[in-house]
Design an enzyme around this catalytic site. Structure first.
Site, PDB file in Angstrom:
ATOM      1  N   SER A   9       0.861  -1.189   0.000  1.00  0.00           N
ATOM      2  CA  SER A   9       0.000   0.000   0.000  1.00  0.00           C
ATOM      3  C   SER A   9       0.889   1.227   0.000  1.00  0.00           C
ATOM      4  O   SER A   9       1.629   1.475   0.972  1.00  0.00           O
ATOM      5  CB  SER A   9      -0.879   0.023   1.243  1.00  0.00           C
ATOM      6  OG  SER A   9      -1.375   1.344   1.421  1.00  0.00           O
ATOM      7  N   HIS A  34      -1.188  -1.486  -4.289  1.00  0.00           N
ATOM      8  CA  HIS A  34      -2.463  -1.201  -3.619  1.00  0.00           C
ATOM      9  C   HIS A  34      -2.568   0.305  -3.413  1.00  0.00           C
ATOM     10  O   HIS A  34      -1.686   0.930  -2.817  1.00  0.00           O
ATOM     11  CB  HIS A  34      -2.495  -1.940  -2.281  1.00  0.00           C
ATOM     12  CG  HIS A  34      -3.792  -1.822  -1.539  1.00  0.00           C
ATOM     13  ND1 HIS A  34      -4.894  -2.613  -1.808  1.00  0.00           N
ATOM     14  CD2 HIS A  34      -4.173  -1.016  -0.516  1.00  0.00           C
ATOM     15  CE1 HIS A  34      -5.877  -2.303  -0.991  1.00  0.00           C
ATOM     16  NE2 HIS A  34      -5.470  -1.330  -0.187  1.00  0.00           N
ATOM     17  N   ASP A  36      -4.825   3.318  -1.904  1.00  0.00           N
ATOM     18  CA  ASP A  36      -5.869   3.611  -0.920  1.00  0.00           C
ATOM     19  C   ASP A  36      -6.464   4.988  -1.171  1.00  0.00           C
ATOM     20  O   ASP A  36      -5.785   6.006  -0.994  1.00  0.00           O
ATOM     21  CB  ASP A  36      -5.277   3.559   0.490  1.00  0.00           C
ATOM     22  CG  ASP A  36      -5.041   2.137   0.947  1.00  0.00           C
ATOM     23  OD1 ASP A  36      -5.993   1.339   0.891  1.00  0.00           O
ATOM     24  OD2 ASP A  36      -3.905   1.829   1.350  1.00  0.00           O
ATOM     25  N   MET A  38      -9.127   7.740  -0.050  1.00  0.00           N
ATOM     26  CA  MET A  38      -9.899   8.134   1.144  1.00  0.00           C
ATOM     27  C   MET A  38     -10.478   9.526   0.945  1.00  0.00           C
ATOM     28  O   MET A  38      -9.796  10.417   0.430  1.00  0.00           O
ATOM     29  CB  MET A  38      -8.984   8.154   2.356  1.00  0.00           C
ATOM     30  CG  MET A  38      -8.291   6.825   2.606  1.00  0.00           C
ATOM     31  SD  MET A  38      -7.240   6.950   4.056  1.00  0.00           S
ATOM     32  CE  MET A  38      -6.624   5.259   4.142  1.00  0.00           C
ATOM     33  N   HIS A  67      -8.413   0.586  -3.878  1.00  0.00           N
ATOM     34  CA  HIS A  67      -9.297   0.371  -2.719  1.00  0.00           C
ATOM     35  C   HIS A  67     -10.019   1.675  -2.436  1.00  0.00           C
ATOM     36  O   HIS A  67      -9.428   2.622  -1.903  1.00  0.00           O
ATOM     37  CB  HIS A  67      -8.421  -0.075  -1.533  1.00  0.00           C
ATOM     38  CG  HIS A  67      -9.157  -0.287  -0.254  1.00  0.00           C
ATOM     39  ND1 HIS A  67      -8.516  -0.453   0.962  1.00  0.00           N
ATOM     40  CD2 HIS A  67     -10.490  -0.363   0.019  1.00  0.00           C
ATOM     41  CE1 HIS A  67      -9.412  -0.621   1.920  1.00  0.00           C
ATOM     42  NE2 HIS A  67     -10.616  -0.557   1.377  1.00  0.00           N
ATOM     43  N   MET A  69     -12.197   3.886  -0.422  1.00  0.00           N
ATOM     44  CA  MET A  69     -12.817   4.143   0.891  1.00  0.00           C
ATOM     45  C   MET A  69     -13.532   5.475   0.763  1.00  0.00           C
ATOM     46  O   MET A  69     -13.171   6.475   1.407  1.00  0.00           O
ATOM     47  CB  MET A  69     -11.722   4.158   1.973  1.00  0.00           C
ATOM     48  CG  MET A  69     -11.192   2.771   2.275  1.00  0.00           C
ATOM     49  SD  MET A  69      -9.620   2.814   3.157  1.00  0.00           S
ATOM     50  CE  MET A  69      -8.512   2.960   1.764  1.00  0.00           C
ATOM     51  N   MET A 138     -11.195  -6.360   5.779  1.00  0.00           N
ATOM     52  CA  MET A 138     -10.377  -5.368   6.496  1.00  0.00           C
ATOM     53  C   MET A 138     -10.002  -5.935   7.857  1.00  0.00           C
ATOM     54  O   MET A 138     -10.867  -6.398   8.608  1.00  0.00           O
ATOM     55  CB  MET A 138     -11.145  -4.064   6.695  1.00  0.00           C
ATOM     56  CG  MET A 138     -11.376  -3.241   5.431  1.00  0.00           C
ATOM     57  SD  MET A 138      -9.882  -2.785   4.527  1.00  0.00           S
ATOM     58  CE  MET A 138      -8.958  -1.856   5.756  1.00  0.00           C
ATOM     59  N   ASP A 174      -6.207  -6.648   4.597  1.00  0.00           N
ATOM     60  CA  ASP A 174      -5.631  -5.304   4.568  1.00  0.00           C
ATOM     61  C   ASP A 174      -5.699  -4.704   5.964  1.00  0.00           C
ATOM     62  O   ASP A 174      -6.785  -4.537   6.516  1.00  0.00           O
ATOM     63  CB  ASP A 174      -6.437  -4.460   3.562  1.00  0.00           C
ATOM     64  CG  ASP A 174      -5.898  -3.052   3.384  1.00  0.00           C
ATOM     65  OD1 ASP A 174      -4.848  -2.729   3.957  1.00  0.00           O
ATOM     66  OD2 ASP A 174      -6.552  -2.284   2.641  1.00  0.00           O
TER      67      ASP A 174
HETATM   68  C1  DX5 Z   1      -6.190   1.308   5.737  1.00  0.00           C
HETATM   69  C2  DX5 Z   1      -5.726   1.026   4.319  1.00  0.00           C
HETATM   70  C3  DX5 Z   1      -4.580   0.109   4.276  1.00  0.00           C
HETATM   71  C4  DX5 Z   1      -3.338   0.630   4.949  1.00  0.00           C
HETATM   72  C5  DX5 Z   1      -2.545  -0.533   5.413  1.00  0.00           C
HETATM   73  O1  DX5 Z   1      -7.311   2.108   5.679  1.00  0.00           O
HETATM   74  O2  DX5 Z   1      -6.786   0.451   3.562  1.00  0.00           O
HETATM   75  O3  DX5 Z   1      -4.305  -0.312   2.951  1.00  0.00           O
HETATM   76  O4  DX5 Z   1      -2.559   1.436   4.126  1.00  0.00           O
HETATM   77  O5  DX5 Z   1      -1.473  -0.061   6.161  1.00  0.00           O
HETATM   78  P1  DX5 Z   1      -0.689  -0.993   7.182  1.00  0.00           P
HETATM   79  O6  DX5 Z   1      -0.176  -2.158   6.410  1.00  0.00           O
HETATM   80  O7  DX5 Z   1       0.379  -0.105   7.701  1.00  0.00           O
HETATM   81  O8  DX5 Z   1      -1.688  -1.410   8.244  1.00  0.00           O
HETATM   82 ZN    ZN Z   2      -6.330  -0.524   1.573  1.00  0.00          ZN
END
Ligand code: DX5
Ligand code: ZN
Length: 226
Positions: A9, A34, A36, A38, A67, A69, A138, A174
């Site tokens: 990620s 990956h 993320d 947000m 991903h 969110m 998750m 994840d």
């Molecule tokens: C959390 C994300 C993850 C995050 C994982 O909301 O979806 O992908 O970046 O980070 P680590 O591996 O540090 O928990």
């Molecule tokens: Zn993620």
């Protein structure tokens, strides 16, 4: 057995050097990237949008695992598809019409993923398995990197794995994935492993060793259930 993949990620990368950081993870053996996304609404943090995905795309040949969110997700699916997402994952909690969202992702020619927050039962996705190419369990509450793996999610991974038996669906985990937690997730049936802080730890020269440590721990746990 489903193919194993390590998906760094880039949320945990140095954003000032995002291209080089992503390439360092790929050159270090990552199977996919990956990304993320947000929105400060579905999760209490804001990351980056389709323009960043698009900017990275020409530099990387490995699949982009996007991903989302964000809520609503549907208005942005096309942007992320055009930006270069190969897998596009929406949260089951992000909108009232999950079935429609997954149909829309497939209609864009992409692999459709559905994610479950820790507080959401796998029964929420029982009606969409025909439309899902990936289920993301998750293992932290989404929004931030560097959180601790929520151990009771191991049983949920197992239940999702049982639900998806005989289907061509990848099972991704994840959140809080490290060489110490990846094994239980793998033994429970996960085959795609997202890791942020466990990969982008140290210098770019060490990302390869970080990825190798994750892969080795996952492979040996899978060996036990083969
Ligand atoms: C959390 C994300 C993850 C995050 C994982 O909301 O979806 O992908 O970046 O980070 P680590 O591996 O540090 O928990
Ligand atoms: Zn993620």
């Amino acid at each position: 057995m489903r193919n194993l993949a390590i998906a760094p990620s880039i949320l945990a990368a140095d954003f000032a050097n995002l291209g080089q950081e992503t390439l360092a993870a790929i050159n270090g053996g990552a199977d996919m990237v990956h990304l993320d996304i947000m929105d400060g609404h579905f999760v209490p943090n804001i990351s980056f949008g389709p323009d960043v995905v698009k900017a990275l795309r020409p530099h990387i040949t490995q699949p982009f695992d996007v991903h989302l969110m964000i809520s609503p997700a549907d208005p942005y699916l096309e942007s992320f598809a055009k930006a270069g997402g190969d897998i596009i994952t929406v949260h089951a909690e992000a909108g009232p019409h999950l079935h429609r969202s997954l149909q829309a992702i497939r209609a864009l020619g992409k692999r459709a993923g559905v994610a479950l927050n820790p507080g959401t039962s796998e029964t929420a996705i029982a009606h969409v398995l025909d439309l899902a190419d990936l289920v993301l369990v998750m293992t932290v509450n989404p929004g931030f990197g560097g959180q601790k793996f929520i151990a009771p999610m191991v049983e949920k991974i197992r239940r999702v794995s049982d639900m998806c038996a005989g289907r061509d669906i990848d099972i991704e985990v994840d959140g809080g994935i490290t060489p110490l937690t990846i094994g239980v997730a793998a033994a429970a049936g996960a085959n795609y492993f997202v890791a942020g802080s466990a990969v982008f730890n140290g210098k770019p020269e060490t990302y390869g060793a970080n990825i190798a440590a994750l892969r080795q721990a996952a492979e040996s746990a899978r060996g036990l259930i083969a």
